[in-house]
Design a protein around this motif. Structure first.
Motif, PDB file in Angstrom:
ATOM      1  N   LYS A  71     -28.052 105.376 -32.712  1.00 17.79           N
ATOM      2  CA  LYS A  71     -29.252 104.599 -32.984  1.00 17.79           C
ATOM      3  C   LYS A  71     -30.299 105.464 -33.689  1.00 17.79           C
ATOM      4  O   LYS A  71     -30.462 106.637 -33.355  1.00 17.79           O
ATOM      5  N   ALA A  72     -31.009 104.870 -34.599  1.00 23.75           N
ATOM      6  CA  ALA A  72     -32.035 105.600 -35.350  1.00 23.75           C
ATOM      7  C   ALA A  72     -33.436 105.296 -34.848  1.00 23.75           C
ATOM      8  O   ALA A  72     -34.423 105.660 -35.489  1.00 23.75           O
ATOM      9  N   SER A  73     -33.526 104.649 -33.711  1.00 26.83           N
ATOM     10  CA  SER A  73     -34.835 104.160 -33.241  1.00 26.83           C
ATOM     11  C   SER A  73     -35.491 105.093 -32.223  1.00 26.83           C
ATOM     12  O   SER A  73     -36.277 104.651 -31.396  1.00 26.83           O
ATOM     13  N   GLY A  74     -35.184 106.371 -32.260  1.00 25.37           N
ATOM     14  CA  GLY A  74     -35.817 107.302 -31.333  1.00 25.37           C
ATOM     15  C   GLY A  74     -35.030 107.481 -30.063  1.00 25.37           C
ATOM     16  O   GLY A  74     -33.922 106.951 -29.900  1.00 25.37           O
ATOM     17  N   SER A  75     -35.610 108.230 -29.132  1.00 27.58           N
ATOM     18  CA  SER A  75     -34.890 108.561 -27.903  1.00 27.58           C
ATOM     19  C   SER A  75     -34.761 107.342 -26.991  1.00 27.58           C
ATOM     20  O   SER A  75     -35.579 106.415 -27.027  1.00 27.58           O
ATOM     21  N   LEU A  76     -33.717 107.374 -26.148  1.00 25.30           N
ATOM     22  CA  LEU A  76     -33.495 106.292 -25.187  1.00 25.30           C
ATOM     23  C   LEU A  76     -34.588 106.285 -24.129  1.00 25.30           C
ATOM     24  O   LEU A  76     -35.185 105.257 -23.831  1.00 25.30           O
ATOM     25  N   GLY A  86     -39.043 113.533 -32.033  1.00 24.57           N
ATOM     26  CA  GLY A  86     -39.709 113.086 -30.816  1.00 24.57           C
ATOM     27  C   GLY A  86     -40.354 114.231 -30.063  1.00 24.57           C
ATOM     28  O   GLY A  86     -41.418 114.072 -29.462  1.00 24.57           O
ATOM     29  N   HIS A  87     -39.717 115.413 -30.091  1.00 26.42           N
ATOM     30  CA  HIS A  87     -40.303 116.571 -29.415  1.00 26.42           C
ATOM     31  C   HIS A  87     -41.489 117.122 -30.213  1.00 26.42           C
ATOM     32  O   HIS A  87     -41.581 116.934 -31.442  1.00 26.42           O
ATOM     33  N   ARG A  88     -42.379 117.810 -29.487  1.00 27.08           N
ATOM     34  CA  ARG A  88     -43.564 118.389 -30.129  1.00 27.08           C
ATOM     35  C   ARG A  88     -43.556 119.911 -30.081  1.00 27.08           C
ATOM     36  O   ARG A  88     -44.531 120.549 -30.474  1.00 27.08           O
ATOM     37  N   GLY A  89     -42.474 120.463 -29.593  1.00 30.36           N
ATOM     38  CA  GLY A  89     -42.352 121.920 -29.524  1.00 30.36           C
ATOM     39  C   GLY A  89     -40.924 122.340 -29.824  1.00 30.36           C
ATOM     40  O   GLY A  89     -40.042 121.499 -30.028  1.00 30.36           O
ATOM     41  N   PRO A 132     -39.308 121.321 -34.084  1.00 33.18           N
ATOM     42  CA  PRO A 132     -39.233 120.293 -33.035  1.00 33.18           C
ATOM     43  C   PRO A 132     -38.147 119.248 -33.268  1.00 33.18           C
ATOM     44  O   PRO A 132     -37.751 118.545 -32.329  1.00 33.18           O
ATOM     45  N   LYS A 133     -37.669 119.134 -34.503  1.00 31.51           N
ATOM     46  CA  LYS A 133     -36.611 118.160 -34.793  1.00 31.51           C
ATOM     47  C   LYS A 133     -35.258 118.709 -34.356  1.00 31.51           C
ATOM     48  O   LYS A 133     -34.920 119.854 -34.660  1.00 31.51           O
ATOM     49  N   VAL A 134     -34.483 117.877 -33.663  1.00 35.91           N
ATOM     50  CA  VAL A 134     -33.116 118.237 -33.285  1.00 35.91           C
ATOM     51  C   VAL A 134     -32.211 117.928 -34.476  1.00 35.91           C
ATOM     52  O   VAL A 134     -32.218 116.809 -34.997  1.00 35.91           O
TER      53      VAL A 134
END
Length: 401
Positions: free
Chosen positions: A218-223, A184-187, A166-168
């Motif tokens: 940015k390291a704070s997750g998706s926009l 952030g993704h779960r699949g 799930p990690k890009v």
């Protein structure tokens, strides 16, 4: 046509208007080219195609047999009937060949001396075109579904990679290392695309029904995450909130200007999104059959007005007007399912590859000037002129100018 040429010569009309209208006419008259063949090299289905943008001459293909082929699209024989020859192949006899299916191939955006391939053998390889040997090999823990390099980046040389994880993953061409992961993704991640407008913006699609936008600085997750209901809680069940589709999202494609993103899902739907706000534009394309469990490789035209989407649909290629959702035509010629499309913006040609191991070339019908054509003030052939999308092109071209 003659009227527009005269107006352009006299400086009364913007040259871009004629160019957009002629490009639109060419797309609307695409047909299977009976005089142009592409060497049949693959012994199994063709998953991916890519045409380099430097010369617009060479095309890559990757197949389920693990083979990679480079074709020369130029007609060097100057004969009406010709074959696009395979100039080199990474075949099964090569010690460097992928062991399993090649899912994505892409030319290095700034130079034809390099290309990148990714495969179900859990590797991504950076190839030297001259030697056909990998200059770098990245290893992953699961099948690699997709990768993408930014077409415009000057400040970074990152390759985004989607896999069963799930990690890009972000791989750096300069250092040869995996430098960052986007969580952030779960699949499994089935498609990744860099914006052609902003070099640090990345879109990713997953089997978790979500499409996420990232700023890789940015390291704070998706926009943000695309929401098919545009935030309307009354329409969204709790389990489908903030989802782009009601199934696996397996296809992404930005428009040439980067203002819109087109997505496809296994819910048999295609959606168009404003890439700045994440808003669903609610364009209705109807049912878009999508049975692929992997990434779906489709294309959007460039230089037309309006633009068009070319989407594999069974053994055909469906052509949609991008902003109205109208099904313009179905291109039929393959004997089995189509897996990928690649649009050539210089000539408005289309290439498609499928499970029948064939690559087909779709080309515009040659213009046939006649008296009726002149009376229409240059609106092209009757076939194109009768299409509402073509009429829209002329009105929108003049409005934009």
């Amino acid at each position: 046509m003659l009227g527009f040429l005269s107006a352009r010569q006299a400086g009364l009309d913007d040259p871009l208007r004629l160019r957009r209208a002629e490009s639109t006419r060419r797309v609307l008259t695409l047909q299977l080219n009976q005089d142009r063949d592409v060497d049949r090299i693959h012994g199994n289905g063709i998953n991916t195609l890519d045409i380099e943008v430097i010369e617009g001459r060479y095309m890559l293909s990757g197949g389920a047999d693990g083979v990679i082929v480079i074709y020369d699209l130029e007609n060097s024989s100057r004969k009406p009937q010709y074959t696009c020859k395979a100039v080199c192949t990474v075949g099964r006899s090569s010690r460097y060949v992928h062991k399993f299916s090649v899912e994505t191939v892409q030319w290095y955006p700034h130079d034809t001396g390099m290309f990148v391939s990714s495969s179900f053998d859990k590797t991504m390889k950076v190839w030297d075109t001259e030697t056909l040997k990998p200059a770098e090999v990245f290893h992953f823990e699961g099948n690699v579904y997709c990768h993408h390099m930014s077409p415009i980046a000057r400040k970074h040389s990152l390759i985004a990679v989607g896999s069963k994880d799930p990690k890009v993953q972000l791989c750096d061409l300069k250092s040869g290392a995996r430098i960052h992961v986007l969580q952030g993704h779960r699949g499994e991640v089935l498609s990744v695309r860099w914006s052609p407008r902003y070099e640090h913006i990345l879109a990713t699609a997953s089997s978790d029904s979500r499409v996420r936008f990232w700023d890789v600085r940015k390291a704070s997750g998706s926009l943000f995450t695309l929401d098919q209901h545009n935030g309307d809680k009354s329409k969204a069940a709790s389990e489908s909130a903030n989802t782009a589709h009601n199934g696996r999202v397996n296809g992404l494609c930005f428009t040439g200007d980067g203002l819109y993103l087109l997505t496809t899902g296994t819910d048999d739907r295609m959606r168009l999104w404003n890439s700045s706000t994440g808003e669903n534009t609610l364009v209705n394309y109807g049912k878009v059959a999508n049975e692929s469990r992997k990434g779906l490789k489709f294309a959007v035209s460039r230089g037309c007005s309006p633009e068009f989407a070319f989407v594999p649909c069974g053994s055909s290629v469906a052509v949609y007007a991008l902003h109205t959702g109208e099904l313009v035509t179905m291109l039929r010629g393959h004997y089995n399912n189509v897996d990928c499309c690649e649009f050539h913006p210089d000539y408005q040609d289309l290439y498609s590859g499928g499970k029948d191991c064939n690559i087909l070339a779709w080309v515009p019908t040659p213009r046939k000037p006649d008296i009726e054509d002149e009376e229409r003030g240059g609106k092209g052939e009757a076939q194109a002129a009768q299409n509402p999308a073509f009429e829209d092109a002329w009105s929108s071209s003049s409005d934009e100018d």
